[in-house]
Design a protein around this motif. Sequence first.
Motif, PDB file in Angstrom:
ATOM      1  N   ASP A   7       0.846  -1.190   0.000  1.00  0.00           N
ATOM      2  CA  ASP A   7       0.000   0.000   0.000  1.00  0.00           C
ATOM      3  C   ASP A   7       0.883   1.241   0.000  1.00  0.00           C
ATOM      4  OD1 ASP A   7      -2.396  -1.452   0.079  1.00  0.00           O
ATOM      5  OD2 ASP A   7      -2.278  -1.653   2.254  1.00  0.00           O
ATOM      6  N   VAL A   8       0.661   2.108  -0.976  1.00  0.00           N
ATOM      7  CA  VAL A   8       1.430   3.347  -1.072  1.00  0.00           C
ATOM      8  C   VAL A   8       0.448   4.509  -1.216  1.00  0.00           C
ATOM      9  CG1 VAL A   8       3.315   2.112  -2.184  1.00  0.00           C
ATOM     10  CG2 VAL A   8       1.632   3.295  -3.603  1.00  0.00           C
ATOM     11  N   MET A   9       0.980   5.694  -1.100  1.00  0.00           N
ATOM     12  CA  MET A   9       0.133   6.884  -1.237  1.00  0.00           C
ATOM     13  C   MET A   9       0.807   7.879  -2.166  1.00  0.00           C
ATOM     14  SD  MET A   9       0.922   7.919   2.674  1.00  0.00           S
ATOM     15  CE  MET A   9       0.920   6.154   3.021  1.00  0.00           C
ATOM     16  N   VAL A  10      -0.007   8.641  -2.874  1.00  0.00           N
ATOM     17  CA  VAL A  10       0.527   9.643  -3.793  1.00  0.00           C
ATOM     18  C   VAL A  10       1.184  10.763  -2.993  1.00  0.00           C
ATOM     19  CG1 VAL A  10      -0.047  11.361  -5.552  1.00  0.00           C
ATOM     20  CG2 VAL A  10      -1.175   9.124  -5.576  1.00  0.00           C
ATOM     21  N   ARG A  11       2.366  11.171  -3.427  1.00  0.00           N
ATOM     22  CA  ARG A  11       3.072  12.299  -2.809  1.00  0.00           C
ATOM     23  C   ARG A  11       2.766  13.532  -3.650  1.00  0.00           C
ATOM     24  NH1 ARG A  11       8.586  13.173  -3.789  1.00  0.00           N
ATOM     25  NH2 ARG A  11       8.681  10.981  -4.407  1.00  0.00           N
ATOM     26  N   GLU A  12       1.995  14.434  -3.081  1.00  0.00           N
ATOM     27  CA  GLU A  12       1.505  15.588  -3.841  1.00  0.00           C
ATOM     28  C   GLU A  12       2.624  16.520  -4.284  1.00  0.00           C
ATOM     29  OE1 GLU A  12      -1.394  15.712  -4.913  1.00  0.00           O
ATOM     30  OE2 GLU A  12      -2.347  14.158  -3.694  1.00  0.00           O
ATOM     31  N   ASN A  13       3.593  16.732  -3.390  1.00  0.00           N
ATOM     32  CA  ASN A  13       4.682  17.655  -3.712  1.00  0.00           C
ATOM     33  C   ASN A  13       5.938  16.873  -4.048  1.00  0.00           C
ATOM     34  OD1 ASN A  13       3.098  19.966  -3.074  1.00  0.00           O
ATOM     35  ND2 ASN A  13       3.466  19.554  -0.892  1.00  0.00           N
ATOM     36  N   GLU A  25       8.151  11.617   8.668  1.00  0.00           N
ATOM     37  CA  GLU A  25       6.855  11.031   9.029  1.00  0.00           C
ATOM     38  C   GLU A  25       6.856   9.505   8.943  1.00  0.00           C
ATOM     39  OE1 GLU A  25       4.185  12.944   6.354  1.00  0.00           O
ATOM     40  OE2 GLU A  25       4.202  14.873   7.433  1.00  0.00           O
ATOM     41  N   GLY A  26       8.046   8.900   8.810  1.00  0.00           N
ATOM     42  CA  GLY A  26       8.139   7.441   8.758  1.00  0.00           C
ATOM     43  C   GLY A  26       7.788   6.857   7.404  1.00  0.00           C
ATOM     44  N   LEU A  27       7.984   7.651   6.355  1.00  0.00           N
ATOM     45  CA  LEU A  27       7.680   7.206   4.999  1.00  0.00           C
ATOM     46  C   LEU A  27       8.944   7.233   4.150  1.00  0.00           C
ATOM     47  CD1 LEU A  27       4.445   9.342   4.500  1.00  0.00           C
ATOM     48  CD2 LEU A  27       4.548   6.916   5.110  1.00  0.00           C
ATOM     49  N   VAL A  28       8.953   6.438   3.085  1.00  0.00           N
ATOM     50  CA  VAL A  28      10.063   6.433   2.136  1.00  0.00           C
ATOM     51  C   VAL A  28       9.531   6.943   0.802  1.00  0.00           C
ATOM     52  CG1 VAL A  28      11.785   5.054   0.938  1.00  0.00           C
ATOM     53  CG2 VAL A  28      11.158   4.477   3.284  1.00  0.00           C
ATOM     54  N   PRO A  29      10.093   8.033   0.282  1.00  0.00           N
ATOM     55  CA  PRO A  29       9.630   8.541  -1.018  1.00  0.00           C
ATOM     56  C   PRO A  29      10.064   7.619  -2.152  1.00  0.00           C
ATOM     57  CG  PRO A  29      11.523   9.790  -0.251  1.00  0.00           C
ATOM     58  CD  PRO A  29      11.141   8.875   0.868  1.00  0.00           C
ATOM     59  N   GLY A  30       9.284   7.654  -3.215  1.00  0.00           N
ATOM     60  CA  GLY A  30       9.600   6.831  -4.375  1.00  0.00           C
ATOM     61  C   GLY A  30       8.903   7.340  -5.608  1.00  0.00           C
ATOM     62  N   ILE A  44       5.946   5.419   0.729  1.00  0.00           N
ATOM     63  CA  ILE A  44       5.728   4.056   1.201  1.00  0.00           C
ATOM     64  C   ILE A  44       6.020   4.010   2.700  1.00  0.00           C
ATOM     65  CG2 ILE A  44       6.344   1.625   0.872  1.00  0.00           C
ATOM     66  CD1 ILE A  44       7.727   2.525  -1.744  1.00  0.00           C
ATOM     67  N   PRO A  45       5.163   3.392   3.515  1.00  0.00           N
ATOM     68  CA  PRO A  45       5.472   3.238   4.943  1.00  0.00           C
ATOM     69  C   PRO A  45       6.823   2.538   5.126  1.00  0.00           C
ATOM     70  CG  PRO A  45       3.191   2.654   4.521  1.00  0.00           C
ATOM     71  CD  PRO A  45       3.838   2.847   3.177  1.00  0.00           C
ATOM     72  N   PHE A  46       7.693   3.144   5.922  1.00  0.00           N
ATOM     73  CA  PHE A  46       9.046   2.626   6.085  1.00  0.00           C
ATOM     74  C   PHE A  46       9.049   1.173   6.553  1.00  0.00           C
ATOM     75  CE2 PHE A  46      12.641   1.569   8.785  1.00  0.00           C
ATOM     76  CZ  PHE A  46      13.725   1.897   7.989  1.00  0.00           C
ATOM     77  N   ASN A  47       8.241   0.844   7.556  1.00  0.00           N
ATOM     78  CA  ASN A  47       8.262  -0.510   8.121  1.00  0.00           C
ATOM     79  C   ASN A  47       7.865  -1.565   7.092  1.00  0.00           C
ATOM     80  OD1 ASN A  47       9.111   0.407  10.607  1.00  0.00           O
ATOM     81  ND2 ASN A  47       7.042   0.549  11.464  1.00  0.00           N
ATOM     82  N   ALA A  48       6.859  -1.243   6.270  1.00  0.00           N
ATOM     83  CA  ALA A  48       6.401  -2.199   5.253  1.00  0.00           C
ATOM     84  C   ALA A  48       7.509  -2.455   4.230  1.00  0.00           C
ATOM     85  CB  ALA A  48       5.156  -1.677   4.554  1.00  0.00           C
ATOM     86  N   THR A  64       2.684  -5.688  -6.438  1.00  0.00           N
ATOM     87  CA  THR A  64       1.500  -4.915  -6.783  1.00  0.00           C
ATOM     88  C   THR A  64       1.448  -3.727  -5.840  1.00  0.00           C
ATOM     89  OG1 THR A  64       0.239  -6.827  -7.562  1.00  0.00           O
ATOM     90  CG2 THR A  64      -1.016  -4.885  -6.921  1.00  0.00           C
ATOM     91  N   VAL A  65       1.473  -2.528  -6.390  1.00  0.00           N
ATOM     92  CA  VAL A  65       1.325  -1.339  -5.555  1.00  0.00           C
ATOM     93  C   VAL A  65      -0.136  -0.919  -5.584  1.00  0.00           C
ATOM     94  CG1 VAL A  65       3.700  -0.512  -5.754  1.00  0.00           C
ATOM     95  CG2 VAL A  65       2.051   0.121  -7.491  1.00  0.00           C
ATOM     96  N   ASN A  66      -0.647  -0.654  -4.416  1.00  0.00           N
ATOM     97  CA  ASN A  66      -2.037  -0.243  -4.256  1.00  0.00           C
ATOM     98  C   ASN A  66      -2.052   1.255  -3.945  1.00  0.00           C
ATOM     99  OD1 ASN A  66      -4.764  -0.048  -3.803  1.00  0.00           O
ATOM    100  ND2 ASN A  66      -4.712  -1.055  -1.806  1.00  0.00           N
ATOM    101  N   ILE A  67      -2.450   2.046  -4.947  1.00  0.00           N
ATOM    102  CA  ILE A  67      -2.491   3.503  -4.787  1.00  0.00           C
ATOM    103  C   ILE A  67      -3.941   3.943  -4.695  1.00  0.00           C
ATOM    104  CG2 ILE A  67      -1.656   5.709  -5.681  1.00  0.00           C
ATOM    105  CD1 ILE A  67       0.220   4.177  -7.498  1.00  0.00           C
ATOM    106  N   ASP A  68      -4.382   4.182  -3.479  1.00  0.00           N
ATOM    107  CA  ASP A  68      -5.767   4.630  -3.277  1.00  0.00           C
ATOM    108  C   ASP A  68      -6.772   3.703  -3.962  1.00  0.00           C
ATOM    109  OD1 ASP A  68      -4.781   6.819  -1.866  1.00  0.00           O
ATOM    110  OD2 ASP A  68      -4.595   8.026  -3.687  1.00  0.00           O
TER     111      ASP A  68
END
Length: 210
Positions: A7-13, A25-30, A44-48, A64-68
């Motif tokens: 599970d990942v999330m869109v990075r707006e900036n 915030e405990g996330l890894v950009p990608g 991406i959550p760092f721990n995952a 498989t990346v799950n984006i929203d």
Amino acid sequence: MTENTIDVMVRENSGKGAARTARREGLVPGVIYGGGKDPVSINIPFNALFTRLKAGKFLSTLLTVNIDGKKEKVICRGVQRHVVKDLPTHVDFLRLSDKSRINLFIPVVFENEETCPGLKKGGTLTVVRNEVELKVTANNIPDHLTVDLAEAQIGDVIHISDIELPAGTTPVITGRDFVIANIGSPSSLRSADAEEEAEAAEDEAEAKDE
């Protein structure tokens, strides 16, 4: 092929500032790129991510990346790490189409061990490779490779050529028919063979002395 979902999330900036904020915030950009679509910046959550990196073979595992709620098949094409802490700081993912050709490690499954003639006689199954790296098409990835031991005898050696591969699938290793497993002799039989060889060597030595 069973897919690993992250599970990942869109990075707006974008930019270094947004990346630093994500890490705090405990996330890894990608980024996800390729596949004829525009790149998408993600977090991406760092721990995952760290858990999957520790499991190994991250660069050759179908993901498989799950984006929203929207899922895309990807494969990792690079992980940047902190120069001192060796922790992930950025990840690049490549989108896959159904026709994409990629290298993946596929597990080997052994069937009919309980009825295998060689094993029933006391032989031992020695697994040389419990997985094989294959070049596969993204829309035709096998869950596993099957080795049928129903008729295997003591002394038999299973090579990659003995395994039926899906259409369009080839081993990454070429030029040799590498070994997957073999069925060795029982320890008692190996000991007897060793004694016979020793006795033969002694007899030969005595003959030379005469």
